[in-house]
Design a protein around this motif. Sequence first.
Motif, PDB file in Angstrom:
ATOM      1  N   UNK A 152     -83.631  14.010  54.484  1.00  0.00           N
ATOM      2  CA  UNK A 152     -84.845  14.397  53.761  1.00  0.00           C
ATOM      3  C   UNK A 152     -85.759  15.323  54.565  1.00  0.00           C
ATOM      4  N   UNK A 153     -85.215  15.913  55.611  1.00  0.00           N
ATOM      5  CA  UNK A 153     -85.983  16.916  56.352  1.00  0.00           C
ATOM      6  C   UNK A 153     -85.914  18.247  55.621  1.00  0.00           C
ATOM      7  N   UNK A 154     -86.462  19.284  56.228  1.00  0.00           N
ATOM      8  CA  UNK A 154     -86.428  20.605  55.597  1.00  0.00           C
ATOM      9  C   UNK A 154     -85.160  21.353  55.986  1.00  0.00           C
ATOM     10  N   UNK A 155     -84.737  22.229  55.087  1.00  0.00           N
ATOM     11  CA  UNK A 155     -83.571  23.062  55.371  1.00  0.00           C
ATOM     12  C   UNK A 155     -84.018  24.236  56.237  1.00  0.00           C
ATOM     13  N   UNK A 156     -83.318  24.428  57.330  1.00  0.00           N
ATOM     14  CA  UNK A 156     -83.653  25.551  58.220  1.00  0.00           C
ATOM     15  C   UNK A 156     -82.362  26.223  58.633  1.00  0.00           C
ATOM     16  N   UNK A 157     -82.125  27.394  58.097  1.00  0.00           N
ATOM     17  CA  UNK A 157     -80.838  28.058  58.371  1.00  0.00           C
ATOM     18  C   UNK A 157     -80.806  28.757  59.715  1.00  0.00           C
ATOM     19  N   UNK A 158     -81.966  28.965  60.315  1.00  0.00           N
ATOM     20  CA  UNK A 158     -82.023  29.759  61.550  1.00  0.00           C
ATOM     21  C   UNK A 158     -82.009  28.878  62.795  1.00  0.00           C
ATOM     22  N   UNK A 159     -82.950  27.925  62.857  1.00  0.00           N
ATOM     23  CA  UNK A 159     -83.017  27.033  64.021  1.00  0.00           C
ATOM     24  C   UNK A 159     -83.126  25.575  63.591  1.00  0.00           C
ATOM     25  N   UNK A 160     -82.083  25.064  62.930  1.00  0.00           N
ATOM     26  CA  UNK A 160     -82.176  23.667  62.489  1.00  0.00           C
ATOM     27  C   UNK A 160     -82.137  22.720  63.693  1.00  0.00           C
ATOM     28  N   UNK A 161     -82.775  21.563  63.566  1.00  0.00           N
ATOM     29  CA  UNK A 161     -82.656  20.538  64.607  1.00  0.00           C
ATOM     30  C   UNK A 161     -81.244  19.990  64.649  1.00  0.00           C
ATOM     31  N   UNK A 162     -80.595  19.945  63.487  1.00  0.00           N
ATOM     32  CA  UNK A 162     -79.245  19.395  63.429  1.00  0.00           C
ATOM     33  C   UNK A 162     -78.412  20.171  62.407  1.00  0.00           C
ATOM     34  N   UNK A 163     -77.226  20.560  62.827  1.00  0.00           N
ATOM     35  CA  UNK A 163     -76.285  21.191  61.906  1.00  0.00           C
ATOM     36  C   UNK A 163     -75.333  20.122  61.399  1.00  0.00           C
ATOM     37  N   UNK A 164     -75.069  20.134  60.089  1.00  0.00           N
ATOM     38  CA  UNK A 164     -74.077  19.231  59.505  1.00  0.00           C
ATOM     39  C   UNK A 164     -72.916  20.058  58.996  1.00  0.00           C
ATOM     40  N   UNK A 165     -71.747  19.426  58.984  1.00  0.00           N
ATOM     41  CA  UNK A 165     -70.563  20.119  58.487  1.00  0.00           C
ATOM     42  C   UNK A 165     -69.939  19.361  57.328  1.00  0.00           C
ATOM     43  N   UNK A 166     -69.485  20.141  56.341  1.00  0.00           N
ATOM     44  CA  UNK A 166     -68.516  19.635  55.372  1.00  0.00           C
ATOM     45  C   UNK A 166     -67.215  20.317  55.765  1.00  0.00           C
ATOM     46  N   UNK A 167     -66.178  19.523  56.015  1.00  0.00           N
ATOM     47  CA  UNK A 167     -64.881  20.106  56.373  1.00  0.00           C
ATOM     48  C   UNK A 167     -63.879  19.770  55.288  1.00  0.00           C
ATOM     49  N   UNK A 168     -63.266  20.805  54.741  1.00  0.00           N
ATOM     50  CA  UNK A 168     -62.332  20.604  53.638  1.00  0.00           C
ATOM     51  C   UNK A 168     -60.965  21.163  53.981  1.00  0.00           C
ATOM     52  N   UNK A 169     -59.965  20.357  53.676  1.00  0.00           N
ATOM     53  CA  UNK A 169     -58.595  20.795  53.926  1.00  0.00           C
ATOM     54  C   UNK A 169     -57.873  20.933  52.589  1.00  0.00           C
ATOM     55  N   UNK A 170     -57.281  22.099  52.367  1.00  0.00           N
ATOM     56  CA  UNK A 170     -56.533  22.364  51.137  1.00  0.00           C
ATOM     57  C   UNK A 170     -55.054  22.504  51.458  1.00  0.00           C
ATOM     58  N   UNK A 171     -54.206  21.800  50.727  1.00  0.00           N
ATOM     59  CA  UNK A 171     -52.757  21.980  50.883  1.00  0.00           C
ATOM     60  C   UNK A 171     -52.411  23.334  50.256  1.00  0.00           C
ATOM     61  N   UNK A 172     -51.281  23.931  50.642  1.00  0.00           N
ATOM     62  CA  UNK A 172     -50.933  25.246  50.102  1.00  0.00           C
ATOM     63  C   UNK A 172     -50.902  25.250  48.577  1.00  0.00           C
ATOM     64  N   UNK A 173     -51.463  26.299  47.992  1.00  0.00           N
ATOM     65  CA  UNK A 173     -51.477  26.482  46.526  1.00  0.00           C
ATOM     66  C   UNK A 173     -52.095  25.319  45.768  1.00  0.00           C
ATOM     67  N   UNK A 174     -53.089  24.703  46.351  1.00  0.00           N
ATOM     68  CA  UNK A 174     -53.764  23.590  45.665  1.00  0.00           C
ATOM     69  C   UNK A 174     -55.246  23.921  45.559  1.00  0.00           C
ATOM     70  N   UNK A 175     -55.810  23.890  44.375  1.00  0.00           N
ATOM     71  CA  UNK A 175     -57.213  24.282  44.216  1.00  0.00           C
ATOM     72  C   UNK A 175     -58.217  23.227  44.648  1.00  0.00           C
ATOM     73  N   UNK A 176     -57.759  21.987  44.844  1.00  0.00           N
ATOM     74  CA  UNK A 176     -58.718  20.958  45.279  1.00  0.00           C
ATOM     75  C   UNK A 176     -58.323  20.422  46.657  1.00  0.00           C
ATOM     76  N   UNK A 177     -59.333  20.076  47.459  1.00  0.00           N
ATOM     77  CA  UNK A 177     -59.036  19.623  48.827  1.00  0.00           C
ATOM     78  C   UNK A 177     -58.507  18.196  48.841  1.00  0.00           C
ATOM     79  N   UNK A 178     -57.676  17.890  49.874  1.00  0.00           N
ATOM     80  CA  UNK A 178     -57.202  16.510  50.011  1.00  0.00           C
ATOM     81  C   UNK A 178     -57.922  15.770  51.144  1.00  0.00           C
ATOM     82  N   UNK A 179     -58.790  16.509  51.850  1.00  0.00           N
ATOM     83  CA  UNK A 179     -59.625  15.876  52.867  1.00  0.00           C
ATOM     84  C   UNK A 179     -61.000  16.517  52.787  1.00  0.00           C
TER      85      UNK A 179
END
Lengths: 125, 410
Positions: free
Chosen positions: B124-151
């Motif tokens: 619930x903090x503010x979004x800061x694209x330049x100097x955020x206090x914390x960066x979060x990641x969404x990591x998605x893995x797609x199998x070959x020729x699959x439109x939706x990720x499996x991870x």
Amino acid sequence: MKLLTHNMMKSHCKGVVNGFPLKLSSTQVELKEVEFNADFITRMLERLEWGALVDAAGQLGVADGLPEMAPSSGKEEEDEEDVLRKIHHVLLEVEITEGELECPETGRKFPIKNGIPDMRLNEDE
Amino acid sequence: MKEKEYLVVFAHDFQDFRIPELLSVCEMKGVKIEIEGASNQHPYCFITVQQESDIHTILSRCVMIQFIVEVWEKCTSRKELCAASFTGYHSSTSFNILLHSFGRKVAMADKIELIEQIEHLPLDGTVNCVHPDQVYYICERYAPNTPTPDMVVFGPLVGRSDRNVVDRFAVKKRLYIGRTTMDAQLSFVMANLAKTERGEFVYDPFLGTGSLIIPPAYHGAYGMGSDIDLKALHGWGKSTKATEIEYQENQNIAGNMESYSLSNRYLGCYSSDFSSGLLRDTPLFDVILTDPPYGIREASLKVNKDIKNSQFSLSEQFLELLNFAATHLVTGGRLAYWLPIIRDLYQGDVSLPQHPAFQLVYNCEQVFSRKSSRRLVVMLKTRERNEGETSFVVGDSAHGQYRDLYFAKN
């Protein structure tokens, strides 16, 4: 070429029985700063031939303060770091930029140019 | 309290080296690690360690790792992430959310839409694209020729690796290079597999342009070497760079070390055939790192006088290297070298040169083609050699005839 390198080398001429140490003559010597690491110097003490190091250092006039016997590890000495730094200086910071190494038995000479010794032998040597 | 799990995001390259590099660094630094889900098909794996500082230790050396994320939610679909509860997680500091995907490019708009659909996002903090206090990641893995990720993984970025050294020490930016100069990334991986550490003495008997002693020096080790090619050591002759003709005065190994501010750990070099018996027969080095000639690229290769059946055998060279290491490495020292391989003839570890005083530690393949590859072999000297002990190889066809088979027409 540093005195560490000289201390590692023996003659590889054919038929030589005792080719260590190589005779050293220098026409140009420079001092070059090298990072001191007490661990490194302590561990290298076991791998060096101390007498040859002292002789070579004496020849270049930088042996002042070098102990006659290699300091043994484990003995806590008051000026231990000073001694290690002195050894470090002699071993790594004295750079022979121009000179010659010579096999003590065959007299075969190896030139040192720009700090790099050319130790290559011909096929028959 | 659930044990923390982390997602490692590798560079997707040199796949065979990634887990060995990670394991080697952990062993070197005393980090206990468990690894799950690693594969050569994608750049992710999950790890657990004993404390978060271990993650930073890993990041300080592993160059095949890009970054590591603490796993808050681990899902097998976007739907699952959007419904995830995020129990126990919360933050009010400023943040930014990045998306890393493998197997499919995800557009910015798509990423934003996904984030908006995460029901219980506990930030619930503010979004800061330049100097955020914390960066979060969404990591998605797609199998070959699959439109939706499996991870689909979500979590805070714990840190990025020192991988920028790969760019800083890139060969194309280096002052002095030659045809044999090792790729920067591989040279750093090699130093990690050999576990070179501060204050160690590293030696390369096929020094060439000095590329292999740069990473050890960067990590605080002292490096030196030798080579039969005096011109390469001095930096004399024609440059291999497209923009240059002759090498300039400071274009040599010493010049490179100086340009990287590593002169104070470079102990010099000399020209010699490494097997001529020039060094005193006693342990001298902590690590030997080298890339011997394969008989393909080097114009100045000295031909082995003992050629049998008019076939050029590389075996002699590698057996001599192993004997050299047996004499000149301290007990506990490591030998790391590249071995060219004809893949059809390779039968596993048994195809490698061996020595009774050595234990094989790593064997990682870099594939060149269907026919040929090279392997980075790391061996540990476990004890002093006994009288009469020598290196041997069980049949030498996989690398012994490398040059002839490499050029054979088929």
